[in-house]
Design a protein around this motif. Structure first.
Motif, short mmCIF file in Angstrom:
data_model
loop_
_atom_site.label_atom_id
_atom_site.label_comp_id
_atom_site.label_asym_id
_atom_site.label_seq_id
_atom_site.Cartn_x
_atom_site.Cartn_y
_atom_site.Cartn_z
N ARG A 152 1.07 -1.22 -0.30
CA ARG A 152 -0.20 -0.07 -0.15
C ARG A 152 0.93 0.93 0.35
O ARG A 152 2.03 1.06 0.43
CB ARG A 152 -0.60 -0.44 1.44
CG ARG A 152 -1.96 -1.27 0.81
CD ARG A 152 -2.89 -0.74 0.18
NE ARG A 152 -4.34 -1.79 0.08
CZ ARG A 152 -5.00 -1.75 -0.72
NH1 ARG A 152 -5.48 -0.47 -1.10
NH2 ARG A 152 -5.84 -2.77 -0.27
N SER A 170 -3.06 3.96 -2.47
CA SER A 170 -3.47 2.86 -3.10
C SER A 170 -2.58 2.07 -3.48
O SER A 170 -1.37 1.39 -2.61
CB SER A 170 -2.88 3.48 -4.17
OG SER A 170 -3.53 4.82 -4.58
N ARG A 171 -3.26 0.95 -3.94
CA ARG A 171 -2.35 -1.01 -3.61
C ARG A 171 -1.52 -0.58 -5.28
O ARG A 171 -1.91 -0.38 -5.89
CB ARG A 171 -4.16 -1.52 -4.48
CG ARG A 171 -2.92 -3.12 -4.16
CD ARG A 171 -3.62 -4.18 -4.42
NE ARG A 171 -3.56 -5.49 -4.82
CZ ARG A 171 -3.47 -6.30 -3.80
NH1 ARG A 171 -3.64 -6.07 -2.79
NH2 ARG A 171 -2.98 -7.66 -3.85
N TRP A 210 2.22 -2.36 -6.74
CA TRP A 210 3.49 -4.05 -6.61
C TRP A 210 4.86 -3.24 -6.83
O TRP A 210 5.09 -2.71 -7.95
CB TRP A 210 2.57 -4.82 -7.70
CG TRP A 210 1.40 -4.90 -8.08
CD1 TRP A 210 1.39 -6.42 -7.20
CD2 TRP A 210 0.62 -4.96 -7.53
NE1 TRP A 210 0.35 -6.72 -7.19
CE2 TRP A 210 -1.22 -5.57 -7.57
CE3 TRP A 210 -0.43 -3.81 -7.80
CZ2 TRP A 210 -2.37 -5.12 -7.12
CZ3 TRP A 210 -1.40 -3.31 -8.51
CH2 TRP A 210 -2.55 -4.46 -8.10
N GLU A 230 -2.65 0.61 -8.96
CA GLU A 230 -3.83 0.17 -9.12
C GLU A 230 -4.69 1.64 -8.91
O GLU A 230 -5.11 2.22 -7.73
CB GLU A 230 -4.82 -0.39 -7.88
CG GLU A 230 -6.80 -1.27 -8.60
CD GLU A 230 -6.93 -1.86 -7.41
OE1 GLU A 230 -7.40 -1.13 -6.43
OE2 GLU A 230 -7.13 -3.04 -7.58
N SER A 288 -10.02 2.23 -11.00
CA SER A 288 -10.43 0.61 -10.92
C SER A 288 -9.65 -0.43 -12.58
O SER A 288 -9.86 -1.24 -12.24
CB SER A 288 -11.78 0.06 -11.40
OG SER A 288 -12.41 1.00 -10.72
N THR A 289 -8.14 0.18 -11.89
CA THR A 289 -7.78 -0.33 -13.70
C THR A 289 -6.42 -0.61 -12.79
O THR A 289 -5.07 -0.27 -11.73
CB THR A 289 -6.89 -0.34 -15.02
OG1 THR A 289 -6.90 -1.48 -16.03
CG2 THR A 289 -6.62 1.01 -15.30
N THR A 290 -4.96 -1.20 -13.18
CA THR A 290 -3.28 -2.17 -12.88
C THR A 290 -2.74 -0.74 -14.09
O THR A 290 -2.99 -1.04 -15.42
CB THR A 290 -3.15 -3.05 -13.04
OG1 THR A 290 -4.11 -3.71 -12.33
CG2 THR A 290 -1.42 -3.13 -12.76
N ARG A 309 -2.00 1.35 -19.57
CA ARG A 309 -2.54 0.73 -19.36
C ARG A 309 -4.02 0.06 -20.25
O ARG A 309 -3.81 0.69 -21.27
CB ARG A 309 -3.63 2.09 -18.22
CG ARG A 309 -3.40 3.17 -18.91
CD ARG A 309 -3.73 4.67 -18.00
NE ARG A 309 -5.27 4.50 -17.47
CZ ARG A 309 -5.60 4.88 -16.35
NH1 ARG A 309 -4.53 6.24 -16.26
NH2 ARG A 309 -6.65 4.81 -15.96
N SER A 338 -0.61 -6.27 -15.54
CA SER A 338 -1.10 -6.91 -14.64
C SER A 338 -0.03 -7.50 -13.89
O SER A 338 1.34 -7.26 -13.84
CB SER A 338 -1.28 -8.90 -15.04
OG SER A 338 -0.40 -9.55 -15.29
#
Length: 249
Positions: free
Chosen positions: A11, A49-50, A52, A71, A74-76, A181, A219
């Motif tokens: 996060r 925000s999430r 990676w 994220e 609503s998308t990565t 994206r 992803s």
């Protein structure tokens, strides 16, 4: 383009000083890492925000974690600006960008122009040498519409001018916008945030520079080129109208 090892979810706490970010890992550990994006990242730095991260070992590395994805909307979204050149080369090899995949040789980071380096140089004994400049895109204000730039970029305007110079010298030149994206079905130049770049873009088109916008599937396992999308052409007249409206507002 597959990530070489699994990404680490976290996060976001804050992104700051352009190169750094703080985050909380899923086990509750707080870390500071490296942000491989010196741009504004407008709309992609919301605390909580999430995200990676990739992990890297090595005695010479100050920070073990690197910010790769976030994220948003609503998308990565991919944020690492080192990725687009690799994605572009993959898309070209897959035949996704005009006839660029028909060239026999692709070289990266070649010197050209006025103290610049072209991202991809395509050569073939039977074809015109082609210069491909790649720009990273992840900015979206309207649903489905990717935009570039998200802040003023004098360097970007310079690259457009140099691509035009290559066309006038008898070569082929391509400006490729790689959109990290998948939720965009159109692309346009963001003239209200950088009118100088918008005019340089119009001039490049008039000089014969080809322009393409490529979106990607993103992803935590891979970023893959997903084909070209249409480009809105605002033109200088529309740009001037936008500036006038903004000024009056």
């Amino acid at each position: 383009m597959l990530f070489p090892s699994p990404l680490v979810p976290a996060r976001l706490i804050a992104r700051y000083k352009r190169f750094l970010f703080d985050a909380e890992l899923e086990d509750g550990t707080f870390i500071t890492g490296s942000c491989p994006n010196t741009g504004s990242m407008l709309g992609l730095t919301a605390p909580g925000s999430r995200i990676w991260l990739s992990e890297h070992e090595g005695a010479k590395r100050k920070y073990r974690h690197v910010f790769e994805l976030i994220e948003a909307d609503s998308t990565t979204v991919g944020v690492n600006t080192a990725m687009p050149n690799r994605i572009a080369a993959e898309a070209i090899a897959l035949g996704q960008i005009s006839d660029l995949g028909d060239y026999t040789t692709v070289k990266r980071e070649q010197n050209y122009g006025r103290n610049s380096r072209i991202d991809l140089l395509l050569t073939d004994p039977l074809r015109t040498t082609t210069y491909v400049e790649v720009k990273n895109v992840h900015f979206m204000r309207q649903p489905g519409l990717a935009e570039f730039p998200d802040t003023a970029t004098a360097r970007g305007a310079k690259h457009l001018e140099e691509l035009g110079d290559m066309v006038e010298a008898g070569h082929r030149a391509v400006m490729l916008f790689v959109i990290q994206r998948h939720d965009c079905d159109r692309f346009r130049i963001c003239g209200d945030l950088d009118p100088v770049y918008a005019r340089a873009y119009d001039r490049a088109l008039a000089r014969g520079v080809e322009v393409y916008a490529l979106k990607c599937r993103v992803s935590p396992t891979e970023i893959a080129p997903a084909g070209l999308i249409p480009i809105d052409e605002p033109g200088i007249a529309a740009l001037d109208n936008n500036i006038k409206i903004s000024a009056e507002g």
